[in-house]
Design an enzyme around this catalytic site. Structure first.
Site, PDB file in Angstrom:
ATOM      1  N   MET A  30      48.416  -9.621   4.842  1.00 33.63           N
ATOM      2  CA  MET A  30      47.583  -9.790   6.036  1.00 33.63           C
ATOM      3  C   MET A  30      46.773 -11.083   5.939  1.00 33.63           C
ATOM      4  SD  MET A  30      46.496  -5.986   7.176  1.00 33.63           S
ATOM      5  CE  MET A  30      45.142  -5.795   6.042  1.00 33.63           C
ATOM      6  N   LEU A  33      44.520 -15.170   1.725  1.00 40.03           N
ATOM      7  CA  LEU A  33      45.249 -15.031   0.459  1.00 40.03           C
ATOM      8  C   LEU A  33      44.396 -15.390  -0.752  1.00 40.03           C
ATOM      9  CD1 LEU A  33      48.701 -16.547   1.511  1.00 40.03           C
ATOM     10  CD2 LEU A  33      47.919 -14.167   1.633  1.00 40.03           C
ATOM     11  N   HIS A  34      44.529 -14.574  -1.792  1.00 37.83           N
ATOM     12  CA  HIS A  34      43.872 -14.825  -3.075  1.00 37.83           C
ATOM     13  C   HIS A  34      44.948 -14.816  -4.154  1.00 37.83           C
ATOM     14  CE1 HIS A  34      44.441 -10.550  -3.549  1.00 37.83           C
ATOM     15  NE2 HIS A  34      43.705 -10.304  -2.466  1.00 37.83           N
ATOM     16  N   HIS A  37      47.725 -12.096  -4.097  1.00 38.20           N
ATOM     17  CA  HIS A  37      48.840 -12.360  -3.178  1.00 38.20           C
ATOM     18  C   HIS A  37      49.776 -13.426  -3.768  1.00 38.20           C
ATOM     19  CE1 HIS A  37      45.625 -11.220  -0.102  1.00 38.20           C
ATOM     20  NE2 HIS A  37      46.586 -10.344   0.161  1.00 38.20           N
ATOM     21  N   GLN A 148      50.248  -3.431  -7.108  1.00 36.71           N
ATOM     22  CA  GLN A 148      49.844  -2.109  -7.609  1.00 36.71           C
ATOM     23  C   GLN A 148      48.444  -1.728  -7.147  1.00 36.71           C
ATOM     24  OE1 GLN A 148      50.134  -1.198 -11.895  1.00 36.71           O
ATOM     25  NE2 GLN A 148      48.464   0.232 -11.511  1.00 36.71           N
ATOM     26  N   LYS A 149      47.639  -2.724  -6.765  1.00 37.23           N
ATOM     27  CA  LYS A 149      46.280  -2.410  -6.300  1.00 37.23           C
ATOM     28  C   LYS A 149      46.336  -1.351  -5.209  1.00 37.23           C
ATOM     29  CE  LYS A 149      43.672  -3.848  -3.395  1.00 37.23           C
ATOM     30  NZ  LYS A 149      42.925  -4.506  -2.353  1.00 37.23           N
ATOM     31  N   GLN A 153      50.147   2.931  -1.262  1.00 36.49           N
ATOM     32  CA  GLN A 153      51.062   2.204  -0.378  1.00 36.49           C
ATOM     33  C   GLN A 153      52.413   1.991  -1.068  1.00 36.49           C
ATOM     34  OE1 GLN A 153      49.817  -1.181   2.203  1.00 36.49           O
ATOM     35  NE2 GLN A 153      50.659  -2.439   0.581  1.00 36.49           N
ATOM     36  N   SER A 186      40.955  -9.317  -0.251  1.00 36.02           N
ATOM     37  CA  SER A 186      40.421 -10.127   0.857  1.00 36.02           C
ATOM     38  C   SER A 186      39.066  -9.587   1.275  1.00 36.02           C
ATOM     39  CB  SER A 186      41.382 -10.097   2.047  1.00 36.02           C
ATOM     40  OG  SER A 186      42.690 -10.425   1.617  1.00 36.02           O
ATOM     41  N   ARG A 187      38.845  -8.282   1.090  1.00 37.08           N
ATOM     42  CA  ARG A 187      37.589  -7.657   1.524  1.00 37.08           C
ATOM     43  C   ARG A 187      36.428  -7.974   0.569  1.00 37.08           C
ATOM     44  NH1 ARG A 187      41.360  -3.549   3.596  1.00 37.08           N
ATOM     45  NH2 ARG A 187      41.034  -3.415   5.854  1.00 37.08           N
TER      46      ARG A 187
HETATM   47  P1  AMP Z   1      46.984  -7.267   1.989  1.00 39.05           P
HETATM   48  O1  AMP Z   1      46.989  -8.668   2.483  1.00 39.05           O
HETATM   49  O2  AMP Z   1      45.659  -6.806   1.511  1.00 39.05           O
HETATM   50  O3  AMP Z   1      47.683  -6.314   2.914  1.00 39.05           O
HETATM   51  O4  AMP Z   1      47.868  -7.290   0.669  1.00 39.05           O
HETATM   52  C1  AMP Z   1      49.188  -7.787   0.680  1.00 39.05           C
HETATM   53  C2  AMP Z   1      49.858  -7.448  -0.611  1.00 39.05           C
HETATM   54  O5  AMP Z   1      49.137  -8.035  -1.684  1.00 39.05           O
HETATM   55  C3  AMP Z   1      49.903  -5.940  -0.878  1.00 39.05           C
HETATM   56  O6  AMP Z   1      51.157  -5.614  -1.434  1.00 39.05           O
HETATM   57  C4  AMP Z   1      48.792  -5.742  -1.856  1.00 39.05           C
HETATM   58  O7  AMP Z   1      48.980  -4.629  -2.703  1.00 39.05           O
HETATM   59  C5  AMP Z   1      48.873  -7.030  -2.657  1.00 39.05           C
HETATM   60  N1  AMP Z   1      47.609  -7.275  -3.341  1.00 39.05           N
HETATM   61  C6  AMP Z   1      46.367  -7.224  -2.806  1.00 39.05           C
HETATM   62  N2  AMP Z   1      45.430  -7.426  -3.757  1.00 39.05           N
HETATM   63  C7  AMP Z   1      46.100  -7.608  -4.928  1.00 39.05           C
HETATM   64  C8  AMP Z   1      45.704  -7.863  -6.267  1.00 39.05           C
HETATM   65  N3  AMP Z   1      44.418  -7.960  -6.614  1.00 39.05           N
HETATM   66  N4  AMP Z   1      46.665  -7.999  -7.204  1.00 39.05           N
HETATM   67  C9  AMP Z   1      47.980  -7.890  -6.864  1.00 39.05           C
HETATM   68  N5  AMP Z   1      48.414  -7.666  -5.616  1.00 39.05           N
HETATM   69  C10 AMP Z   1      47.502  -7.520  -4.659  1.00 39.05           C
END
Ligand code: AMP
Length: 285
Positions: A30, A33-34, A37, A148-149, A153, A186-187
């Site tokens: 979404m 990005l960090h 991602h 895995q976070k 999901q 992201s939060r």
């Molecule tokens: P999001 O943008 O939050 O929907 O996350 C996109 C993808 O990045 C999802 O598969 C998340 O599980 C993964 N993700 C989010 N945070 C982390 C993290 N700290 N380490 C590894 N993967 C992550």
């Protein structure tokens, strides 16, 4: 790196890549990005001929009082971070493109949507399962990469792929953390300085449960108590759940017989944070 901003151009690019025999890796995100991602994108680049990162803030997975409107969006910064990794495509779609007027088709699962986050975010996993199904049909990936976070999901999506027979290899990448253990998210951008400090308590709680497991404890009650002890001194935190569950059914267990998932969700002001660790193995996958 090509930016494709509508469903039609994505479909055309995918058709051409498939015709050339390339393997396609998809990383659904979404945005905002960090490094977490980016680790998924790098895993895909290492594993597949072509990597596509989708950036789509999916309205369907947000509840009416959640943060869809203020979810951080910074497409330019995201693209700048992806380019040096060797990502080939960034897909961004509009909600209108994904869910045109009259849209009424959804993917639901029985059993896995209700526990943990499902109990606090009704409709969330329906939104996730539906958008990922649509992304799989659109991008036709050979492999898809998730973090895995978001363990629930991952479990939901693995099941979805098995049940519907998608020919997609779902790969789960370990959680990337800040130096104090906080899972990148992201939060985290919403957190004030003091809440940012308190946010590390999620991982401290999980680590307390895991330490007990590692010293031979198998009953979950003392592990839950250890997690509660970590949260007790933090005034501002609203713990939604701290559970130890079976990694297949996501149901609570009283004893860890082989592997288990310890998972927490908590609100710190405007941020809802989640995290988990696996007991009895390095990973579930
Ligand atoms: P999001 O943008 O939050 O929907 O996350 C996109 C993808 O990045 C999802 O598969 C998340 O599980 C993964 N993700 C989010 N945070 C982390 C993290 N700290 N380490 C590894 N993967 C992550």
């Amino acid at each position: 790196m090509k930016l494709l901003q509508d469903v039609r151009s994505v479909r055309e690019a995918v058709r051409a890549e498939r015709r050339s025999g390339a393997t396609i890796g998809l990383v659904p995100t979404m945005g905002a990005l960090h490094d977490g991602h980016l680790s998924l994108a790098s895993a895909s680049v290492a594993h597949c001929d072509v990597t596509a990162v989708s950036i789509f803030v999916n309205p369907l997975q947000f509840g009416p009082n959640e943060d869809f409107e203020r979810y951080p969006r910074d497409f330019e910064a995201d693209a700048k971070r992806l380019e040096p990794l060797g990502v080939d495509y960034v897909f961004t779609m509009t909600p209108e493109d994904m869910y045109p007027e009259g849209y009424c088709t959804y993917v639901v699962q029985e059993g896995l949507f209700e526990p943990l986050c499902g109990a606090f975010r009704p409709g969330h996993f329906r939104g996730v399962a539906t958008v990922v199904t649509k992304l799989f049909l659109l991008a036709q990936p050979h492999a898809a990469f998730f973090g895995q976070k978001d363990a629930q999901q991952c479990i939901v999506l693995k099941r979805l792929v098995d049940d519907l027979g998608f020919d997609v290899d779902v790969r789960v990448v370990p959680t990337m953390r800040e130096p104090d253990g906080l899972a990148m998210s992201s939060r985290n951008l919403y957190l004030s300085e003091s809440r940012r400090r308190d946010a590390a308590s999620l991982y401290r709680a999980l680590s307390a449960a895991r330490s007990l497991y590692e010293t031979g404890e198998r009953d979950t009650a003392p592990m839950i108590a250890a997690m509660d002890e970590v949260f007790a001194p933090i005034d501002d935190i609203v713990v939604e759940y701290r559970e130890i569950v079976d990694p297949v059914t996501l149901q609570r267990i009283d004893r860890v017989e082989s592997r288990a998932l310890a998972a927490v969700a908590a609100k710190l002001g405007p941020s809802r944070l989640i995290d988990n660790v696996v007991l009895g193995a390095d990973t579930l996958w």
